[in-house]
Design a protein around this motif. Structure first.
Motif, PDB file in Angstrom:
ATOM      1  N   LEU A  55      -6.984   8.898  -3.827  1.00 14.65           N
ATOM      2  CA  LEU A  55      -5.781   9.259  -4.567  1.00 14.65           C
ATOM      3  C   LEU A  55      -6.024   9.098  -6.070  1.00 14.65           C
ATOM      4  O   LEU A  55      -5.632   9.957  -6.871  1.00 14.65           O
ATOM      5  CB  LEU A  55      -4.607   8.389  -4.107  1.00 14.65           C
ATOM      6  N   TYR A  56      -6.697   8.042  -6.459  1.00 15.06           N
ATOM      7  CA  TYR A  56      -7.000   7.825  -7.873  1.00 15.06           C
ATOM      8  C   TYR A  56      -7.969   8.882  -8.402  1.00 15.06           C
ATOM      9  O   TYR A  56      -7.835   9.328  -9.545  1.00 15.06           O
ATOM     10  CB  TYR A  56      -7.564   6.422  -8.098  1.00 15.06           C
ATOM     11  N   HIS A  62      -6.955   3.219  -1.975  1.00 13.29           N
ATOM     12  CA  HIS A  62      -6.330   4.308  -2.738  1.00 13.29           C
ATOM     13  C   HIS A  62      -7.324   5.088  -3.599  1.00 13.29           C
ATOM     14  O   HIS A  62      -6.920   5.918  -4.404  1.00 13.29           O
ATOM     15  CB  HIS A  62      -5.225   3.729  -3.626  1.00 13.29           C
ATOM     16  N   THR A  68       1.066   4.158  -2.899  1.00 13.34           N
ATOM     17  CA  THR A  68       0.902   5.569  -2.562  1.00 13.34           C
ATOM     18  C   THR A  68       2.104   6.380  -3.035  1.00 13.34           C
ATOM     19  O   THR A  68       1.938   7.439  -3.649  1.00 13.34           O
ATOM     20  CB  THR A  68       0.692   5.739  -1.042  1.00 13.34           C
ATOM     21  N   CYS A  87       2.115   6.707  -6.862  1.00 10.83           N
ATOM     22  CA  CYS A  87       1.049   7.600  -7.317  1.00 10.83           C
ATOM     23  C   CYS A  87       1.354   9.052  -6.977  1.00 10.83           C
ATOM     24  O   CYS A  87       1.076   9.959  -7.780  1.00 10.83           O
ATOM     25  CB  CYS A  87      -0.294   7.173  -6.731  1.00 10.83           C
ATOM     26  N   SER A 115       0.821  -1.198   0.000  1.00 11.56           N
ATOM     27  CA  SER A 115       0.000   0.000   0.000  1.00 11.56           C
ATOM     28  C   SER A 115       0.865   1.262   0.000  1.00 11.56           C
ATOM     29  O   SER A 115       0.590   2.224  -0.720  1.00 11.56           O
ATOM     30  CB  SER A 115      -0.940   0.007   1.213  1.00 11.56           C
TER      31      SER A 115
END
Length: 113
Positions: free
Chosen positions: A94-95, A91, A9, A12, A5
């Motif tokens: 964030l996406y 996530h 992160t 990204c 994870s």
């Protein structure tokens, strides 16, 4: 799982920084290392990464004056971006941010599209 994870992160966040700075080739590379080892998986999150990578490729091709090939990459992004709607992942926010940035960059680079 926590380490994976964190690496997602980090990749990204690096992708976001590269996009915002107009370093589209670097953005592609930021996610490529995450996506490539998992590219054969039947996994919508991995497919979404492929879409994000293709958006960065599209922008780099536009930057290099190659609008026709850029459109092919953009169509690949459009193919995978709807996967976000039903994706269950820690996530997701964030996406969502990435999609917003991609759409904003597309508007700057292709104001007529």
């Amino acid at each position: 799982m926590a380490q994976e994870s964190a690496s997602i992160t980090q990749a990204c966040e690096a992708f976001v920084r590269s996009l915002e700075e107009g370093r589209y080739y670097d953005a592609h590379e930021d996610l490529e290392s995450l996506w490539h080892p998992r590219r054969a998986e039947e996994n919508d999150e991995v497919r979404l990464w492929k879409g994000f990578i293709n958006a960065a490729v599209c922008f780099e091709l536009i930057k290099r004056g190659r609008p026709k090939p850029s459109e092919t990459a953009w169509q690949t992004y459009l193919k995978y971006s709807p996967l976000l709607e039903h994706l269950v992942t820690p996530h997701k926010q964030l996406y969502v941010k990435i999609v917003q940035i991609i759409e904003r960059q597309r508007g700057k680079l292709c104001p007529s599209s």
